[in-house]
Design a protein around this motif. Structure first.
Motif, mmCIF file in Angstrom:
data_model
loop_
_atom_site.group_PDB
_atom_site.id
_atom_site.type_symbol
_atom_site.label_atom_id
_atom_site.label_comp_id
_atom_site.label_asym_id
_atom_site.label_seq_id
_atom_site.Cartn_x
_atom_site.Cartn_y
_atom_site.Cartn_z
ATOM 1 N N SER A 58 21.165 49.447 44.845
ATOM 2 C CA SER A 58 22.085 48.480 45.454
ATOM 3 C C SER A 58 22.499 47.415 44.449
ATOM 4 C CB SER A 58 21.428 47.816 46.673
ATOM 5 O OG SER A 58 21.154 48.761 47.686
ATOM 6 N N ASN A 59 21.541 46.952 43.659
ATOM 7 C CA ASN A 59 21.860 45.955 42.634
ATOM 8 C C ASN A 59 22.834 46.517 41.602
ATOM 9 O OD1 ASN A 59 20.395 43.713 43.530
ATOM 10 N ND2 ASN A 59 18.496 44.426 42.590
ATOM 11 N N ALA A 60 22.650 47.774 41.231
ATOM 12 C CA ALA A 60 23.558 48.401 40.267
ATOM 13 C C ALA A 60 24.968 48.504 40.844
ATOM 14 C CB ALA A 60 23.042 49.787 39.887
ATOM 15 N N PHE A 61 25.075 48.874 42.119
ATOM 16 C CA PHE A 61 26.397 48.963 42.749
ATOM 17 C C PHE A 61 27.045 47.584 42.828
ATOM 18 C CE2 PHE A 61 25.111 52.980 45.351
ATOM 19 C CZ PHE A 61 25.199 53.730 44.200
ATOM 20 N N SER A 62 26.257 46.570 43.192
ATOM 21 C CA SER A 62 26.801 45.205 43.265
ATOM 22 C C SER A 62 27.281 44.737 41.896
ATOM 23 C CB SER A 62 25.743 44.241 43.802
ATOM 24 O OG SER A 62 25.433 44.530 45.149
ATOM 25 N N SER A 63 26.521 45.094 40.867
ATOM 26 C CA SER A 63 26.906 44.738 39.500
ATOM 27 C C SER A 63 28.239 45.381 39.125
ATOM 28 C CB SER A 63 25.818 45.174 38.521
ATOM 29 O OG SER A 63 26.267 45.087 37.179
ATOM 30 N N GLU A 64 28.402 46.647 39.470
ATOM 31 C CA GLU A 64 29.649 47.335 39.131
ATOM 32 C C GLU A 64 30.826 46.766 39.911
ATOM 33 O OE1 GLU A 64 32.237 50.134 37.306
ATOM 34 O OE2 GLU A 64 30.337 49.179 36.780
ATOM 35 N N LEU A 65 30.610 46.440 41.167
ATOM 36 C CA LEU A 65 31.693 45.861 41.963
ATOM 37 C C LEU A 65 32.086 44.482 41.434
ATOM 38 C CD1 LEU A 65 30.434 46.924 45.515
ATOM 39 C CD2 LEU A 65 32.420 47.825 44.302
ATOM 40 N N SER A 66 31.103 43.714 40.988
ATOM 41 C CA SER A 66 31.412 42.400 40.385
ATOM 42 C C SER A 66 32.197 42.577 39.091
ATOM 43 C CB SER A 66 30.118 41.634 40.105
ATOM 44 O OG SER A 66 29.450 41.326 41.307
ATOM 45 N N ARG A 67 31.837 43.593 38.332
ATOM 46 C CA ARG A 67 32.527 43.874 37.078
ATOM 47 C C ARG A 67 33.991 44.245 37.334
ATOM 48 N NH1 ARG A 67 32.610 47.677 32.525
ATOM 49 N NH2 ARG A 67 32.603 49.389 34.036
ATOM 50 N N ILE A 68 34.199 45.075 38.353
ATOM 51 C CA ILE A 68 35.571 45.469 38.709
ATOM 52 C C ILE A 68 36.354 44.260 39.205
ATOM 53 C CG2 ILE A 68 36.988 46.909 40.224
ATOM 54 C CD1 ILE A 68 34.661 48.912 40.266
ATOM 55 N N ASN A 69 35.681 43.403 39.974
ATOM 56 C CA ASN A 69 36.353 42.214 40.489
ATOM 57 C C ASN A 69 36.774 41.283 39.360
ATOM 58 O OD1 ASN A 69 37.162 40.681 42.911
ATOM 59 N ND2 ASN A 69 35.663 39.193 42.195
ATOM 60 N N HIS A 70 35.961 41.206 38.310
ATOM 61 C CA HIS A 70 36.351 40.414 37.139
ATOM 62 C C HIS A 70 37.625 41.007 36.520
ATOM 63 C CE1 HIS A 70 36.133 38.133 33.423
ATOM 64 N NE2 HIS A 70 36.211 39.269 32.733
ATOM 65 N N GLY A 71 37.696 42.325 36.471
ATOM 66 C CA GLY A 71 38.906 42.969 35.961
ATOM 67 C C GLY A 71 40.115 42.678 36.828
ATOM 68 N N HIS A 72 39.882 42.586 38.139
ATOM 69 C CA HIS A 72 40.980 42.258 39.047
ATOM 70 C C HIS A 72 41.539 40.867 38.748
ATOM 71 C CE1 HIS A 72 42.224 40.196 42.842
ATOM 72 N NE2 HIS A 72 43.069 41.220 42.867
ATOM 73 N N LEU A 73 40.665 39.938 38.376
ATOM 74 C CA LEU A 73 41.136 38.594 38.017
ATOM 75 C C LEU A 73 42.050 38.640 36.794
ATOM 76 C CD1 LEU A 73 37.849 36.511 38.509
ATOM 77 C CD2 LEU A 73 39.801 36.716 40.071
ATOM 78 N N LEU A 74 41.754 39.530 35.849
ATOM 79 C CA LEU A 74 42.617 39.699 34.677
ATOM 80 C C LEU A 74 44.005 40.173 35.101
ATOM 81 C CD1 LEU A 74 40.094 41.496 32.270
ATOM 82 C CD2 LEU A 74 40.832 39.098 32.168
ATOM 83 N N ILE A 75 44.029 41.109 36.050
ATOM 84 C CA ILE A 75 45.309 41.622 36.539
ATOM 85 C C ILE A 75 46.083 40.531 37.261
ATOM 86 C CG2 ILE A 75 46.386 43.247 38.150
ATOM 87 C CD1 ILE A 75 45.417 44.524 35.583
ATOM 88 N N GLN A 76 45.382 39.707 38.042
ATOM 89 C CA GLN A 76 46.049 38.604 38.731
ATOM 90 C C GLN A 76 46.704 37.645 37.734
ATOM 91 O OE1 GLN A 76 42.883 37.018 41.345
ATOM 92 N NE2 GLN A 76 44.285 37.388 43.037
ATOM 93 N N CYS A 77 46.000 37.342 36.653
ATOM 94 C CA CYS A 77 46.559 36.462 35.625
ATOM 95 C C CYS A 77 47.782 37.099 34.974
ATOM 96 C CB CYS A 77 45.508 36.150 34.557
ATOM 97 S SG CYS A 77 44.141 35.128 35.140
ATOM 98 N N ALA A 78 47.714 38.388 34.730
ATOM 99 C CA ALA A 78 48.853 39.082 34.122
ATOM 100 C C ALA A 78 50.064 39.051 35.050
ATOM 101 C CB ALA A 78 48.469 40.519 33.793
ATOM 102 N N VAL A 79 49.823 39.278 36.341
ATOM 103 C CA VAL A 79 50.925 39.247 37.312
ATOM 104 C C VAL A 79 51.558 37.865 37.359
ATOM 105 C CG1 VAL A 79 51.487 39.384 39.775
ATOM 106 C CG2 VAL A 79 50.035 41.134 38.737
ATOM 107 N N HIS A 80 50.733 36.826 37.356
ATOM 108 C CA HIS A 80 51.254 35.457 37.382
ATOM 109 C C HIS A 80 52.153 35.198 36.175
ATOM 110 C CE1 HIS A 80 51.377 31.118 37.999
ATOM 111 N NE2 HIS A 80 51.035 30.967 36.720
ATOM 112 N N ASN A 81 51.701 35.616 35.000
ATOM 113 C CA ASN A 81 52.503 35.407 33.791
ATOM 114 C C ASN A 81 53.809 36.188 33.835
ATOM 115 O OD1 ASN A 81 50.559 33.736 32.778
ATOM 116 N ND2 ASN A 81 49.746 35.190 31.288
ATOM 117 N N LEU A 82 53.733 37.416 34.330
ATOM 118 C CA LEU A 82 54.935 38.249 34.398
ATOM 119 C C LEU A 82 55.948 37.666 35.382
ATOM 120 C CD1 LEU A 82 53.219 41.764 34.366
ATOM 121 C CD2 LEU A 82 54.741 40.871 32.590
#
Length: 349
Positions: free
Chosen positions: A109-133
């Motif tokens: 469960s901890n490993a899955f939570s870690s991976e989901l947090s990692r993906i969510n961090h990537g989502h924040l990068l996409i949000q920043c890119a969308v804002h700039n675009l």
């Protein structure tokens, strides 16, 4: 690759455990048989439902799968209460198996939570890119490229905690070899129900690891006896899902989540558009792509939030059951067998 998967045969290298579940002098009463049948019939319904929920690599399917697993583990706890089997009557092997499985599930469960947090961090990068675009600012071009490049690198990288899940899954697989039940009808019901929960857990967790890692290395082909009411549904579900996973893995690399691949498709399209300079929202193709990226990012974010909540719920269910057993053992061991108390404490660590 595990010895079990390489062989692609029955999971039981030490014989059929179901012969161990039929000790002489432990015939089930109508009440116990009703409890067991209710558990198995309910599990069969859950497994059939998973067949009808669409793409197994979608966050929606994964959320439903872990939700189904939560329900099964709650039923195990309810069954233990209904059996009214005092902890002092538990075979020591049962306790060891329960505690060992629970610690592996907490780690997974901890490993899955870690991976989901990692993906969510990537989502924040996409949000920043969308804002700039969407701001259409020439000054933000370098930052936008950096965000999109970081996203692509993250989706190709590996999470070390997921790699550890391979060992945890092997351990769960080994736990399917049930201990012998000695003249205990209630113990027979408990072990048989726990077997069903372990099979469903191993199956779903292995599919999650495959989806997150892009590897089918730890898919198990479990051979479940038709003596179980849920066997037919499970064998059909396992065959279909494992076939899809292996097919998708052979034609893709990295994370297989549908929502991530949706974002990647638009990111790659924008990358081509930006090769000739900054994109402009005045251009139809660029505007469409930016809108698509926002839409795909929202799908990813919504799915991540729902799945993360279910993974947290599963963690709490496992932890609660483990703590309840340990508390009962401590109470039982107080003033009676101090060495047993030490054994339980060491196992918990």
């Amino acid at each position: 690759m595990s010895r079990l998967q390489e062989a692609h045969r029955s999971f039981f290298p030490f014989g059929n455990p179901f012969r161990m579940l039929s000790p002489k002098g432990s015939q089930l009463s109508p009440a116990l048989l009703a409890l067991l049948n209710c558990f198995e019939e309910t599990l069969a319904v859950r497994l059939r439902k998973l067949e009808t929920l669409g793409d197994i690599f979608s966050l929606t399917w994964m959320k439903s799968a872990i939700e189904s697993l939560c329900e099964t583990h709650k039923e195990i706890q309810n069954l233990i209460s209904a059996l009214d089997l005092p902890v002092e009557d538990w075979d020591e092997k049962w306790i060891d198996i329960y505690l060992d499985i629970s610690i592996k599930l907490l780690d997974i469960s901890n490993a899955f939570s870690s991976e989901l947090s990692r993906i969510n961090h990537g989502h924040l990068l996409i949000q920043c890119a969308v804002h700039n675009l969407e701001s259409n600012s020439l000054q933000q071009v370098a930052c936008t490229n950096s965000y999109l490049d970081s996203w692509r690198q993250q989706t190709r990288s590996k999470n070390p905690l997921l790699e550890k899940c391979f060992c945890f899954l092997d351990g769960l697989g080994e736990s399917l070899n049930l201990p012998k039940v000695k003249n205990s009808a209630k113990g027979k019901v408990l072990m048989r129900a726990m077997y069903g929960a372990k099979v469903q857990t191993l199956f779903i967790c292995s599919v999650f690891v495959a989806a997150f890692s892009g590897s089918s290395q730890k898919l198990f082909d479990l051979d479940v006896s038709n003596t179980h009411l849920w066997a037919q549904g499970f064998n059909r579900l396992q065959g279909n899902v494992n076939g899809i996973v292996r097919s998708r893995v052979s034609s893709n690399s990295g994370n297989l989540l549908k929502e991530i691949q949706g974002v990647n498709a638009v990111v790659n399209k924008l990358h081509l558009l930006m090769q000739d300079g900054p994109v402009s929202t005045d251009e139809d193709s660029a505007l469409v792509s930016i809108r698509q990226l926002r839409t795909e990012a929202e799908k990813l974010s919504g799915g991540l939030n729902l799945l993360s909540k279910e993974v947290d719920t599963f963690f709490q269910i496992v932890l609660t059951g483990r703590d309840a057993l340990l508390s009962s053992l401590r109470a039982t061991c107080t003033g009676t067998d101090p060495t047993a108390g030490k054994r339980v404490g060491l196992q918990a660590m």
